[in-house]
Design a protein around this motif. Structure first.
Motif, PDB file in Angstrom:
ATOM      1  N   LYS A   1      37.621 -22.182  21.192  1.00  0.00           N
ATOM      2  CA  LYS A   1      38.177 -21.414  20.072  1.00  0.00           C
ATOM      3  C   LYS A   1      38.251 -22.288  18.824  1.00  0.00           C
ATOM      4  O   LYS A   1      38.457 -23.488  18.904  1.00  0.00           O
ATOM      5  CB  LYS A   1      39.581 -20.905  20.407  1.00  0.00           C
ATOM      6  CG  LYS A   1      39.571 -19.867  21.520  1.00  0.00           C
ATOM      7  CD  LYS A   1      40.920 -19.222  21.639  1.00  0.00           C
ATOM      8  CE  LYS A   1      40.946 -18.316  22.832  1.00  0.00           C
ATOM      9  NZ  LYS A   1      40.769 -16.959  22.546  1.00  0.00           N
TER      10      LYS A   1
ATOM     11  N   TYR B   1      39.891 -22.153  14.730  1.00  0.00           N
ATOM     12  CA  TYR B   1      40.820 -21.501  13.818  1.00  0.00           C
ATOM     13  C   TYR B   1      40.503 -21.965  12.399  1.00  0.00           C
ATOM     14  O   TYR B   1      40.630 -23.143  12.095  1.00  0.00           O
ATOM     15  CB  TYR B   1      42.268 -21.856  14.176  1.00  0.00           C
ATOM     16  CG  TYR B   1      42.627 -21.481  15.590  1.00  0.00           C
ATOM     17  CD1 TYR B   1      43.147 -20.225  15.872  1.00  0.00           C
ATOM     18  CD2 TYR B   1      42.429 -22.373  16.642  1.00  0.00           C
ATOM     19  CE1 TYR B   1      43.455 -19.874  17.175  1.00  0.00           C
ATOM     20  CE2 TYR B   1      42.740 -22.025  17.946  1.00  0.00           C
ATOM     21  CZ  TYR B   1      43.249 -20.771  18.204  1.00  0.00           C
ATOM     22  OH  TYR B   1      43.558 -20.418  19.487  1.00  0.00           O
TER      23      TYR B   1
ATOM     24  N   ILE C   1      36.185 -14.071   6.213  1.00  0.00           N
ATOM     25  CA  ILE C   1      35.544 -13.148   7.150  1.00  0.00           C
ATOM     26  C   ILE C   1      34.122 -12.855   6.686  1.00  0.00           C
ATOM     27  O   ILE C   1      33.180 -12.848   7.482  1.00  0.00           O
ATOM     28  CB  ILE C   1      36.379 -11.856   7.304  1.00  0.00           C
ATOM     29  CG1 ILE C   1      37.676 -12.170   8.065  1.00  0.00           C
ATOM     30  CG2 ILE C   1      35.579 -10.766   8.027  1.00  0.00           C
ATOM     31  CD1 ILE C   1      38.659 -11.016   8.118  1.00  0.00           C
TER      32      ILE C   1
ATOM     33  N   PRO D   1      37.912 -11.292  13.446  1.00  0.00           N
ATOM     34  CA  PRO D   1      38.720 -12.255  14.191  1.00  0.00           C
ATOM     35  C   PRO D   1      39.614 -11.561  15.216  1.00  0.00           C
ATOM     36  O   PRO D   1      40.030 -10.418  15.020  1.00  0.00           O
ATOM     37  CB  PRO D   1      39.565 -12.934  13.111  1.00  0.00           C
ATOM     38  CG  PRO D   1      39.499 -12.046  11.925  1.00  0.00           C
ATOM     39  CD  PRO D   1      38.249 -11.238  12.039  1.00  0.00           C
ATOM     40  N   GLN D   2      39.891 -12.267  16.311  1.00  0.00           N
ATOM     41  CA  GLN D   2      40.772 -11.724  17.340  1.00  0.00           C
ATOM     42  C   GLN D   2      42.212 -11.658  16.857  1.00  0.00           C
ATOM     43  O   GLN D   2      42.943 -10.726  17.185  1.00  0.00           O
ATOM     44  CB  GLN D   2      40.690 -12.569  18.607  1.00  0.00           C
ATOM     45  CG  GLN D   2      39.362 -12.481  19.300  1.00  0.00           C
ATOM     46  CD  GLN D   2      39.285 -13.411  20.506  1.00  0.00           C
ATOM     47  OE1 GLN D   2      40.170 -14.213  20.760  1.00  0.00           O
ATOM     48  NE2 GLN D   2      38.192 -13.295  21.238  1.00  0.00           N
TER      49      GLN D   2
ATOM     50  N   ILE E   1      44.888 -12.634  13.376  1.00  0.00           N
ATOM     51  CA  ILE E   1      45.051 -13.047  11.989  1.00  0.00           C
ATOM     52  C   ILE E   1      46.536 -13.300  11.752  1.00  0.00           C
ATOM     53  O   ILE E   1      47.373 -12.470  12.104  1.00  0.00           O
ATOM     54  CB  ILE E   1      44.564 -11.963  11.006  1.00  0.00           C
ATOM     55  CG1 ILE E   1      43.075 -11.709  11.179  1.00  0.00           C
ATOM     56  CG2 ILE E   1      44.887 -12.354   9.573  1.00  0.00           C
ATOM     57  CD1 ILE E   1      42.555 -10.539  10.359  1.00  0.00           C
TER      58      ILE E   1
END
Length: 180
Positions: free
Chosen positions: A123, A125, A150, A163-164, A166
């Motif tokens: 992952k 970020y 994005i 995104p999964q 926010i």
């Protein structure tokens, strides 16, 4: 101790001005209310006070009752609309390189906003934060930055990527028809 004046380049503010003018909104009055000289917007790479620039955006959104102005403006324009920042990232060969370039150049692009990347296993970020300042109203700029990040990722990953999770530093949560 010297206090630094947070600055932002004119180009993202010009995107807001262009959007508002296309909607028939008289931006000259709003710019004067925010004490932003019109001539300062002539050069996309000139620096403006974050206080005045962000106040202009907040005032325009409030007076014109556009609650999600930052989202709308960012959806209208591509990452490449950000001038040299957009051009440099569009020349990258990988998404990872584009993100790192965007972070590096973005941190010189706007002196009151910082970007960084945190990687944990599989992952990543992409993080953004505004340098705190009394009187800075950040909702619309946070949303603009979010959508531009994005936009950058979707350029490589495809328009269906979102995104999964926010996390925002604003209280605004009424995203209407936006898929966030």
């Amino acid at each position: 101790m010297t206090k630094l004046l947070p600055l932002v380049r004119a180009i993202p503010i010009n995107l807001f001005v262009n959007f508002l003018e296309e909607k028939g909104i008289a931006t000259e009055t709003l710019l004067k209310q925010s004490k932003l000289p019109i001539y300062a917007l002539d050069d996309d790479n000139s620096f403006l006070s974050c206080y005045q620039a962000f106040n202009f955006i907040h005032t325009a959104a409030s007076q014109e009752d556009i609650a999600n102005l930052g989202l709308i403006v960012a959806e209208k324009y591509t990452f490449e609309s950000l001038g040299i920042l957009g051009r440099l990232t569009s020349q990258c060969f990988t998404l990872y390189d584009a993100i790192l370039t965007g972070i590096y150049v973005g941190n010189f692009f706007n002196y009151c906003e910082r970007f960084w990347l945190i990687e944990r296993g599989d992952k990543a970020y992409l993080c953004q934060n505004f340098i705190p300042g009394k009187g800075l109203i950040l909702d619309h700029l946070c949303h603009f930055s979010l959508m531009m990040m994005i936009n950058l990722i979707q350029k490589v990953a495809g328009k269906s990527w979102y995104p999964q999770n926010i996390s925002l530093q604003t209280n605004f949560r009424d995203f209407g028809t936006h898929p966030l």
